[in-house]
Design a protein around this motif. Structure first.
Motif, mmCIF file in Angstrom:
data_model
loop_
_atom_site.group_PDB
_atom_site.id
_atom_site.type_symbol
_atom_site.label_atom_id
_atom_site.label_comp_id
_atom_site.label_asym_id
_atom_site.label_seq_id
_atom_site.Cartn_x
_atom_site.Cartn_y
_atom_site.Cartn_z
ATOM 1 N N LYS A 248 0.773 -1.151 0.096
ATOM 2 C CA LYS A 248 -0.071 -0.087 0.098
ATOM 3 C C LYS A 248 0.982 1.246 0.084
ATOM 4 O O LYS A 248 0.516 2.147 -0.777
ATOM 5 C CB LYS A 248 -1.072 0.012 1.299
ATOM 6 N N THR A 249 1.962 1.392 0.713
ATOM 7 C CA THR A 249 2.840 2.401 0.839
ATOM 8 C C THR A 249 3.402 2.748 -0.539
ATOM 9 O O THR A 249 3.359 3.853 -1.034
ATOM 10 C CB THR A 249 3.819 2.198 1.996
ATOM 11 N N ILE A 250 3.994 1.651 -1.183
ATOM 12 C CA ILE A 250 4.534 1.752 -2.364
ATOM 13 C C ILE A 250 3.690 2.313 -3.542
ATOM 14 O O ILE A 250 3.906 3.245 -4.343
ATOM 15 C CB ILE A 250 5.158 0.302 -2.853
ATOM 16 N N GLY A 251 2.362 1.734 -3.403
ATOM 17 C CA GLY A 251 1.374 2.278 -4.447
ATOM 18 C C GLY A 251 0.878 3.896 -4.169
ATOM 19 O O GLY A 251 1.094 4.556 -5.153
ATOM 20 N N TYR A 305 -5.471 5.497 2.799
ATOM 21 C CA TYR A 305 -4.858 5.004 4.316
ATOM 22 C C TYR A 305 -6.209 4.366 4.824
ATOM 23 O O TYR A 305 -7.533 4.636 4.878
ATOM 24 C CB TYR A 305 -4.491 5.976 4.925
ATOM 25 N N PRO A 306 -6.134 3.164 5.646
ATOM 26 C CA PRO A 306 -7.145 2.465 6.025
ATOM 27 C C PRO A 306 -7.827 3.162 7.052
ATOM 28 O O PRO A 306 -9.086 3.187 7.491
ATOM 29 C CB PRO A 306 -6.481 1.330 6.968
ATOM 30 N N LYS A 309 -11.163 5.670 5.972
ATOM 31 C CA LYS A 309 -12.400 4.843 5.895
ATOM 32 C C LYS A 309 -13.161 4.815 7.343
ATOM 33 O O LYS A 309 -14.308 4.902 7.017
ATOM 34 C CB LYS A 309 -12.248 3.409 5.331
ATOM 35 N N ALA A 310 -12.499 4.385 8.046
ATOM 36 C CA ALA A 310 -13.060 4.357 9.620
ATOM 37 C C ALA A 310 -13.463 5.850 10.109
ATOM 38 O O ALA A 310 -14.626 5.852 10.471
ATOM 39 C CB ALA A 310 -12.182 3.688 10.506
ATOM 40 N N SER A 311 -12.550 6.797 9.942
ATOM 41 C CA SER A 311 -12.927 8.171 10.404
ATOM 42 C C SER A 311 -14.217 8.613 9.613
ATOM 43 O O SER A 311 -14.768 9.707 10.174
ATOM 44 C CB SER A 311 -11.643 8.886 10.398
ATOM 45 N N ALA A 312 -13.948 8.478 8.230
ATOM 46 C CA ALA A 312 -14.782 9.334 7.493
ATOM 47 C C ALA A 312 -16.227 8.797 7.824
ATOM 48 O O ALA A 312 -17.318 9.325 7.778
ATOM 49 C CB ALA A 312 -14.753 8.848 5.941
ATOM 50 N N LYS A 313 -16.376 7.298 7.991
ATOM 51 C CA LYS A 313 -17.729 6.639 8.545
ATOM 52 C C LYS A 313 -18.332 7.276 9.759
ATOM 53 O O LYS A 313 -19.422 7.757 9.873
ATOM 54 C CB LYS A 313 -17.708 4.987 8.497
ATOM 55 N N SER A 332 -7.402 0.265 14.527
ATOM 56 C CA SER A 332 -7.995 -1.141 14.665
ATOM 57 C C SER A 332 -9.077 -1.632 14.098
ATOM 58 O O SER A 332 -9.455 -2.967 14.002
ATOM 59 C CB SER A 332 -7.590 -1.490 16.342
ATOM 60 N N GLU A 333 -10.118 -0.714 13.852
ATOM 61 C CA GLU A 333 -11.441 -1.013 13.385
ATOM 62 C C GLU A 333 -11.505 -1.870 11.999
ATOM 63 O O GLU A 333 -12.517 -2.525 11.719
ATOM 64 C CB GLU A 333 -12.145 0.339 13.338
ATOM 65 N N LEU A 334 -10.358 -1.524 11.460
ATOM 66 C CA LEU A 334 -10.433 -2.097 9.967
ATOM 67 C C LEU A 334 -9.126 -3.415 9.648
ATOM 68 O O LEU A 334 -9.232 -3.707 8.703
ATOM 69 C CB LEU A 334 -10.149 -1.163 8.810
ATOM 70 N N SER A 335 -8.746 -3.462 10.960
ATOM 71 C CA SER A 335 -7.589 -4.485 10.914
ATOM 72 C C SER A 335 -8.207 -5.864 11.017
ATOM 73 O O SER A 335 -9.318 -6.127 11.444
ATOM 74 C CB SER A 335 -6.495 -4.357 11.971
#
Length: 335
Positions: A248-251, A305-306, A309-313, A332-335
């Protein structure tokens, strides 16, 4: 006939009024709808990033401080620069007064420069994290990141002042009629802007990304070789997770590398023309590529960044209004 004649001028009551281009009602509707959609999207996406990083305590990291600064600059582009530029482009007249005509280009240059420079700082941050992870916490601290953000804004203020000094000191020299807000930048300052704002920035971003890619590739090979020797399921899961994060970082960094080329048509064009004038259709089109980048930045630097998604929700569902929501574990919510 009298009304028809008046309609062709920005200020019919003035003899020195600029002429005004006419468009069909459908043309006005399509153009206003398009530019309004882009502006609202830019404001909304960057506002989500700003609220997320500002509200949730776990997101108060040095890396996210650079992303926050980037989003503030891009928010100003969507909130101020895009609406004003779209009205100017559609109406072909300037109705916002002489004073704002003098200061508006300066505001535009500053926020665009800040946005571009933040890409450099984010690339440096990721370079240290990937290439020297053991010293990252010592090399990159919240205090140092805050200092870099302040220097970025101050340097952008000074750089924009140098490039636009002729426009700010002698604003009336370029105006030929009332209803016109014309910005003209001569070749020496175009070259200065090309070197400082584009060449140096682009070289640093590309150089760092190449180094990061090579280091990450080497690390991936080491991890792959180690995985072949590991039999424990727990260890395999840990390595897979590391591989996923590295990918993900490389992307994201490769996207930044490609993104830096969005500025090239603008700088190549104005350099070969020898001057920049805001009345040029080509210049306006290329400038809007820069503005559109402010809508893409939150997608590139946040949506990948994972935690976003959680914070936007939580923001959209108004869960952040709950007491103690700032301590939600958005990682941790998306892990």
């Amino acid at each position: 006939m009298k009304n028809l004649t008046k309609a062709y001028y920005c200020f019919p009551e003035l003899n020195s009024s600029c002429t005004k281009d006419f468009r069909s009602p459908i043309g006005y509707f399509i153009m206003y709808t398009f530019f309004l959609s882009v502006s609202v999207s830019t404001v909304f996406l960057n506002l989500l990033v700003i609220i997320s990083i500002s509200h949730f305590k776990l997101l108060h990291t040095p890396t996210n401080l650079f992303i926050l600064s980037l989003s503030v600059a891009d928010l100003l582009v969507g909130l101020l620069v895009m609406p004003v530029e779209s009205i100017k482009l559609i109406e072909t007249c300037w109705y916002l007064g002489d004073s704002f005509c003098y200061i508006f280009p300066y505001i535009t240059f500053v926020v665009v420069l800040v946005s571009m420079n933040n890409i450099v700082f984010i690339s440096i941050d990721r370079y240290i994290a990937v290439c020297d992870p053991l010293r990252y916490t010592l090399s990159v601290t919240p205090g140092k990141s805050a200092l870099c953000v302040c220097l970025n804004w101050c340097a952008s203020l000074v750089c924009a002042l140098l490039v636009l000094q002729d426009h700010l000191l002698y604003p009336e020299s370029h105006r030929t009629c009332h209803g016109e807000c014309l910005l003209i930048i001569q070749l020496p300052w175009i070259v200065f802007d090309l070197i400082v704002s584009f060449a140096i920035t682009c070289s640093i971003v590309i150089g760092l990304n190449v180094k990061i890619f090579c280091t990450a590739k080497h690390q991936a090979q080491v991890i792959s070789a180690f995985t072949a020797r590991v039999k424990a399921g727990c260890a395999n899961r840990m390595i897979d997770k590391s591989n996923s994060k590295a990918t993900k970082t490389i992307g994201i960094l490769v996207t930044v590398y490609l993104l830096s080329y969005m500025y090239m048509p603008y700088y190549v064009c104005v350099t070969f023309q020898g001057t920049f004038t805001s009345a040029s259709l080509v210049a306006n089109s290329l400038v809007w590529i820069l503005y559109m980048n402010s809508c893409m930045n939150p997608i590139i630097y946040a949506l990948f960044y994972p935690w976003f998604k959680a914070s936007a929700k939580h923001i959209i569902t108004l869960a952040i209004l709950d007491s103690g929501s700032s301590y939600y574990k958005v990682y941790s919510e998306l892990s």
